[in-house]
Design a protein around this motif. Structure first.
Motif, PDB file in Angstrom:
ATOM      1  N   ASP A 152      20.482   3.342  -2.458  1.00 51.72           N
ATOM      2  CA  ASP A 152      19.598   3.412  -3.381  1.00 51.72           C
ATOM      3  C   ASP A 152      19.815   1.646  -4.375  1.00 51.72           C
ATOM      4  N   GLY A 153      20.960   1.577  -4.760  1.00 57.35           N
ATOM      5  CA  GLY A 153      21.525   0.758  -5.576  1.00 57.35           C
ATOM      6  C   GLY A 153      20.582  -1.137  -4.797  1.00 57.35           C
ATOM      7  N   TRP A 154      20.573  -0.880  -3.421  1.00 59.92           N
ATOM      8  CA  TRP A 154      20.239  -1.483  -2.602  1.00 59.92           C
ATOM      9  C   TRP A 154      18.248  -1.965  -2.215  1.00 59.92           C
ATOM     10  N   HIS A 155      18.121  -0.602  -1.624  1.00 56.61           N
ATOM     11  CA  HIS A 155      16.482  -0.099  -1.773  1.00 56.61           C
ATOM     12  C   HIS A 155      15.971  -0.847  -2.838  1.00 56.61           C
ATOM     13  N   ALA A 156      14.946  -1.858  -2.912  1.00 55.64           N
ATOM     14  CA  ALA A 156      14.280  -2.762  -3.228  1.00 55.64           C
ATOM     15  C   ALA A 156      12.836  -1.373  -3.720  1.00 55.64           C
ATOM     16  N   LYS A 157      11.984  -1.910  -5.398  1.00 57.48           N
ATOM     17  CA  LYS A 157      10.731  -0.727  -6.052  1.00 57.48           C
ATOM     18  C   LYS A 157      10.172  -1.842  -6.244  1.00 57.48           C
ATOM     19  N   TYR A 158       9.032  -2.479  -5.153  1.00 58.63           N
ATOM     20  CA  TYR A 158       8.295  -3.706  -5.981  1.00 58.63           C
ATOM     21  C   TYR A 158       7.280  -2.435  -6.975  1.00 58.63           C
ATOM     22  N   PHE A 159       7.042  -3.466  -7.959  1.00 60.33           N
ATOM     23  CA  PHE A 159       5.646  -3.288  -9.127  1.00 60.33           C
ATOM     24  C   PHE A 159       4.800  -4.699  -9.429  1.00 60.33           C
ATOM     25  N   PHE A 160       3.681  -4.375 -10.227  1.00 60.55           N
ATOM     26  CA  PHE A 160       2.778  -4.960 -10.852  1.00 60.55           C
ATOM     27  C   PHE A 160       3.393  -5.289 -12.415  1.00 60.55           C
ATOM     28  N   ILE A 203       5.215  -4.715   0.756  1.00 59.42           N
ATOM     29  CA  ILE A 203       4.187  -5.064   1.371  1.00 59.42           C
ATOM     30  C   ILE A 203       2.957  -4.889   0.416  1.00 59.42           C
ATOM     31  N   LEU A 204       2.570  -5.653   0.117  1.00 57.43           N
ATOM     32  CA  LEU A 204       0.681  -5.822  -0.533  1.00 57.43           C
ATOM     33  C   LEU A 204       0.144  -5.584   0.651  1.00 57.43           C
ATOM     34  N   SER A 205      -1.320  -4.826  -0.013  1.00 54.26           N
ATOM     35  CA  SER A 205      -2.269  -5.077   0.829  1.00 54.26           C
ATOM     36  C   SER A 205      -3.796  -4.590  -0.207  1.00 54.26           C
ATOM     37  N   ILE A 206      -4.852  -4.678  -0.091  1.00 53.53           N
ATOM     38  CA  ILE A 206      -6.036  -4.297  -0.541  1.00 53.53           C
ATOM     39  C   ILE A 206      -6.544  -2.972  -0.654  1.00 53.53           C
ATOM     40  N   THR A 207      -7.218  -2.247  -1.721  1.00 51.27           N
ATOM     41  CA  THR A 207      -7.191  -0.623  -1.757  1.00 51.27           C
ATOM     42  C   THR A 207      -8.366  -0.253  -2.035  1.00 51.27           C
ATOM     43  N   LYS A 208      -9.010  -1.403  -2.352  1.00 51.50           N
ATOM     44  CA  LYS A 208     -10.701  -1.328  -2.775  1.00 51.50           C
ATOM     45  C   LYS A 208     -11.526  -2.877  -2.570  1.00 51.50           C
ATOM     46  N   LYS A 209     -12.987  -2.092  -1.944  1.00 52.84           N
ATOM     47  CA  LYS A 209     -13.379  -3.285  -2.037  1.00 52.84           C
ATOM     48  C   LYS A 209     -13.992  -4.208  -3.556  1.00 52.84           C
ATOM     49  N   LYS A 210     -14.250  -5.442  -3.624  1.00 53.24           N
ATOM     50  CA  LYS A 210     -14.783  -5.814  -4.480  1.00 53.24           C
ATOM     51  C   LYS A 210     -15.417  -7.208  -4.667  1.00 53.24           C
ATOM     52  N   LEU A 218       6.653  -9.583   0.382  1.00 50.93           N
ATOM     53  CA  LEU A 218       7.986 -10.201   0.175  1.00 50.93           C
ATOM     54  C   LEU A 218       9.299  -9.665   0.476  1.00 50.93           C
ATOM     55  N   ALA A 219      10.478 -10.853   0.445  1.00 53.64           N
ATOM     56  CA  ALA A 219      11.100 -10.844   1.052  1.00 53.64           C
ATOM     57  C   ALA A 219      12.482 -10.607  -0.237  1.00 53.64           C
ATOM     58  N   VAL A 220      13.155  -9.731  -0.225  1.00 52.59           N
ATOM     59  CA  VAL A 220      14.139 -10.340  -1.613  1.00 52.59           C
ATOM     60  C   VAL A 220      15.855  -9.963  -0.931  1.00 52.59           C
ATOM     61  N   ASP A 221      16.908 -10.904  -1.884  1.00 50.33           N
ATOM     62  CA  ASP A 221      18.477 -10.357  -1.417  1.00 50.33           C
ATOM     63  C   ASP A 221      19.450  -9.832  -2.297  1.00 50.33           C
ATOM     64  N   LEU A 224       1.301  -2.568  -3.775  1.00 51.11           N
ATOM     65  CA  LEU A 224       2.438  -2.532  -3.550  1.00 51.11           C
ATOM     66  C   LEU A 224       3.408  -1.030  -2.413  1.00 51.11           C
ATOM     67  N   GLU A 225       3.930  -1.499  -1.071  1.00 52.44           N
ATOM     68  CA  GLU A 225       4.759  -0.377  -1.055  1.00 52.44           C
ATOM     69  C   GLU A 225       6.400  -1.410  -0.286  1.00 52.44           C
ATOM     70  N   THR A 226       7.065  -0.089   0.169  1.00 51.84           N
ATOM     71  CA  THR A 226       8.077  -1.261   0.597  1.00 51.84           C
ATOM     72  C   THR A 226       8.915  -0.926   1.776  1.00 51.84           C
ATOM     73  N   ASP A 227       8.714  -1.386   2.757  1.00 56.15           N
ATOM     74  CA  ASP A 227       9.133  -1.221   4.213  1.00 56.15           C
ATOM     75  C   ASP A 227      10.847  -0.585   3.955  1.00 56.15           C
ATOM     76  N   PRO A 228      10.849   0.330   4.564  1.00 60.41           N
ATOM     77  CA  PRO A 228      12.041   1.145   4.631  1.00 60.41           C
ATOM     78  C   PRO A 228      13.500  -0.118   5.316  1.00 60.41           C
ATOM     79  N   ILE A 229      13.100  -0.233   6.329  1.00 60.52           N
ATOM     80  CA  ILE A 229      13.764  -1.089   7.015  1.00 60.52           C
ATOM     81  C   ILE A 229      14.430  -2.406   6.457  1.00 60.52           C
ATOM     82  N   THR A 230      13.308  -3.155   6.299  1.00 60.84           N
ATOM     83  CA  THR A 230      13.474  -4.466   6.104  1.00 60.84           C
ATOM     84  C   THR A 230      13.988  -4.849   4.954  1.00 60.84           C
ATOM     85  N   ASN A 231      13.824  -3.309   3.660  1.00 56.78           N
ATOM     86  CA  ASN A 231      13.909  -3.751   2.122  1.00 56.78           C
ATOM     87  C   ASN A 231      12.497  -4.982   1.237  1.00 56.78           C
ATOM     88  N   GLU A 232      11.254  -4.780   2.177  1.00 57.75           N
ATOM     89  CA  GLU A 232      10.559  -6.099   2.462  1.00 57.75           C
ATOM     90  C   GLU A 232       9.203  -5.670   1.230  1.00 57.75           C
TER      91      GLU A 232
END
Length: 705
Positions: free
Chosen positions: A312-320, A341-348, A301-304, A331-339
């Protein structure tokens, strides 16, 4: 005769006169003494009084110094007269004056040795010399001796306001955040005035006399007599002014007042303020994933954000916001691109094709703030941006699932074949048709039903088998395989714990032993039983033949090992002894022990030793005797065993490998005498002359002494 002669009378008269004169003189003397003693006493008192008067006079100094002070940095003509010493006799000119101390050594003060006048030779800085300590001495010019004790005095230097307050370690630049709250800036300013302490000359004020730009208002707040902290009233604006210049003044209260200034630069750092918050570049995202699997980085997920990069006023923090109630996604934040990152951590397991809807928001690490009416407000009214994410979950072929993947089964060894040991319970979420296969069965003791998974024994299982581990466990692995494409499988491990039974009889470790009949009448019997407790030792030993009981007895007859003892001396030869050995469960093992009774020793050893130790002078004779003896031994000496060393514990054998059954090998022994070096050396060699018969694996052999 009655009258004295004239001459005698005159002598008598003269004697009376002399006596009268002596008497008168004694009176006079007595009177004089009466007068002299009081006079002497009076004179003595006068002298003491005079001395006391003189002592009092001497304790009171005759030299007078005019007390004086000087002012620092005086603008006068030097040398400058300060003061003069005098007394009631100083006009006589018989004295020499002298002063000493740091003021004299450093060239500030001097004294006229004739007149006692004191002079100042140069300006004095009070901050360096607030007071001079001076030593005054007076000498008699004729004797060059000191007239009186040392006289010390101080010369105080009066302060003038000649030093401005000075800033100490003032920071030239200070970094402040754009969202700095009102109040203290965290900037500490310290000043110091070297003029006289606690005077108007050293007291000062610190204030902000200029700033650019004028907003927000920067002021100095007093913390102590020498320290102020800078405060701010209002909001910084990074986009408008990135730097602020602050001019400070420290001004004392002296006359005239003196002051100094310093400039501090404030560097404003961009913060998450005003209108700049992260905004998603897309209003909706779509992706897919495979169910029952974990996935890293399935979507970015990309943001402007127009704030300064890498703050810290530019680094994004993503949440559900919604859709992740089961905590399956991360959800994690790429420290370089500020994107994001969505991942699946549990099987269902989703079953049919399913779409998962997520709502994701974004904000900065630094809380958003806003300046309204000149006041900074944290967490302004602007809401974080959010976006919709749809994930298509693709169905997969899941393997059959065993209810338990590790099973423990308990069974007695040597049980009859055909017994069912275990039937598994299996569930397949994708299929109802699956088959079972045998994956591991190292001893081929079981079979598995292809349809039900039933595990059944096909052979008797032996606990003493090498395929059974040290914990008496035999492991079997089966697998369940479905009929989907591609097929999926899972496995289950069955641990069969084998219980011991008394299926082994105790037996001798060695069935052939040697006894040195002339030295010992006992051999030890070592027993082995492959069963475990309580089906093994301690054992009981019994003789199984009546004839054997006439020659042998058992001592000990109970324990982990027994002892066979001769009842009478036996000749050399082979003896068979029948034994019964019982374990704790009365399981009997029948054994026949072959005992070889031998004469262990060499009757010629001492004789040959004496021959070999003779001197070389008898060489020819010794050589002939040795040749004769060797020939004699070659024809007459049968195989005899050397003396053996007792290894302790009262026993006479130790186990080694031995591979011969039957009679004693016939052999010849050669004795060779070598020329002595440090003493005689003997070499015994035994040469077998018959071929060994059938071999065993173990026996007990004596060790040579």
């Amino acid at each position: 005769m009655g009258c004295s002669s004239p001459r005698s009378f005159s002598s008598f008269v003269a004697l009376l006169v002399h006596f009268q004169q002596w008497k008168d003189s004694m009176k006079i003397t007595f009177l004089v003494l009466l007068v002299i003693f009081p006079a002497l006493s009076f004179c003595s008192g006068c002298e003491n009084a005079r001395k006391k008067r003189d002592l009092l006079l001497r304790t009171k100094r005759r030299w007078v110094l005019s007390t004086f002070q000087i002012e620092e940095e005086m603008t006068v003509i030097y040398p400058y007269f300060l003061s003069k010493t005098y007394n009631d006799k100083s006009a006589s000119g018989k004295f020499r004056f002298e002063i000493s101390g740091d003021a004299v050594d450093q060239g500030y003060l001097s004294i006229d040795e004739n007149t006692g006048a004191i002079y100042l030779h140069k300006p004095v800085d009070r901050e360096k010399h607030p007071r001079f300590h001076v030593i005054f001495d007076v000498y008699d010019k004729e004797t060059n001796l000191k007239i009186d004790k040392k006289l010390a005095f101080n010369v105080d230097v009066n302060d003038i306001n000649d030093n401005p307050p000075q800033f100490i370690n003032i920071p030239e630049t200070v970094t402040v955040k754009e969202n700095q709250e009102e109040g203290l800036l965290g900037v500490e300013v310290i000043a110091y005035d070297p003029d006289e302490e606690n005077s108007l000359n050293s007291r000062f004020n610190i204030s902000v006399i200029a700033q650019h730009p004028p907003e927000p208002k920067i002021q100095a707040k007093w913390i102590s007599e020498r320290m102020v902290h800078l405060t701010v009233d209002g909001c910084f604006n990074y986009e408008k002014d990135k730097k602020h210049s602050i001019t400070l003044e420290a001004k004392d209260h002296g006359t005239p007042p003196m002051s100094s200034t310093a400039v501090i630069m404030l560097n404003v750092v961009d913060s998450n303020t005003n209108k700049y918050m992260p905004v998603f570049k897309e209003r909706e995202y779509q992706t897919f994933a495979v169910e029952m699997e974990t996935h890293d980085d399935i979507l970015r997920l990309a943001v402007d954000d127009k704030d300064s990069s890498n703050t810290d006023g530019w680094h994004a923090k993503y949440f559900f916001i919604s859709g992740n109630e089961e905590d399956i996604f991360k959800l994690e934040t790429d420290p370089i691109t500020n994107e994001g990152i969505l991942s699946i951590t549990k099987k269902k397991k989703y079953g049919k094709i399913t779409t998962v809807n997520l709502r994701i928001g974004v904000e900065n690490i630094e809380p958003f703030s806003k300046c309204e009416n000149g006041k900074l407000i944290k967490q302004g009214s602007k809401l974080p941006d959010s976006v919709s994410v749809k994930i298509l979950m693709i169905k997969t072929n899941h393997p059959p699932e065993f209810q338990k993947t590790n099973i423990d089964v308990f069974e007695k060894e040597e049980s009859d074949p055909g017994k069912v040991l275990f039937t598994p319970e299996v569930h397949d979420p994708d299929s109802t048709s699956f088959r079972f296969v045998l994956v591991e069965d190292p001893a081929n003791w079981v079979s598995v039903d292809e349809k039900t998974g039933e595990i059944r024994t096909t052979k008797k299982m032996d606990r003493e088998s090498p395929f059974v581990d040290d914990d008496n466990v035999y492991k079997v692995v089966i697998a369940a395989i479905d009929d989907d494409f591609p097929p999926a499988s899972s496995s289950c491990t069955i641990s069969i714990h084998l219980g011991d039974i008394n299926d082994h009889k105790p037996h001798l470790v060695n069935s052939s032993l040697i006894m040195c009949g002339h030295r010992n009448n006992k051999v030890m019997l070592y027993v082995e039983d492959l069963d475990a407790d309580p089906y093994s030792g301690p054992f009981s030993f019994h003789l199984d033949d009546y004839e054997d009981m006439k020659q042998w007895k058992l001592d000990p007859a109970y324990g982990q090992q027994g002892g066979l003892v001769t009842l009478k001396p036996l000749p050399s030869g082979n003896f068979s002894v029948s034994l019964l050995i019982r374990d704790k469960q009365n399981n009997i093992g029948r054994n026949t022990l072959e005992v070889q009774v031998l004469v262990c020793g060499d009757r010629y050893t001492s004789y040959l030793k004496k021959i070999c130790m003779r001197e070389d002078a008898f060489g020819p004779i010794i050589a002939g005797l040795l040749l004769f003896l060797l020939l004699l031994l070659a024809f007459s000496w049968t195989c005899q065993y050397l003396p053996f060393k007792d290894l302790g514990e009262g026993e006479t054998q130790t186990p080694i490998f031995y591979n011969q059954e039957g009679g004693v090998p016939v052999c010849n022994t050669e004795v060779v005498c070598l020329p002595p070096t440090s003493g005689p050396v003997y070499i015994y060699s035994t040469k077998p002359t018959v071929t060994p018969q059938k071999m065993n694996n173990n026996f007990y052999q004596r060790n040579p002494t």
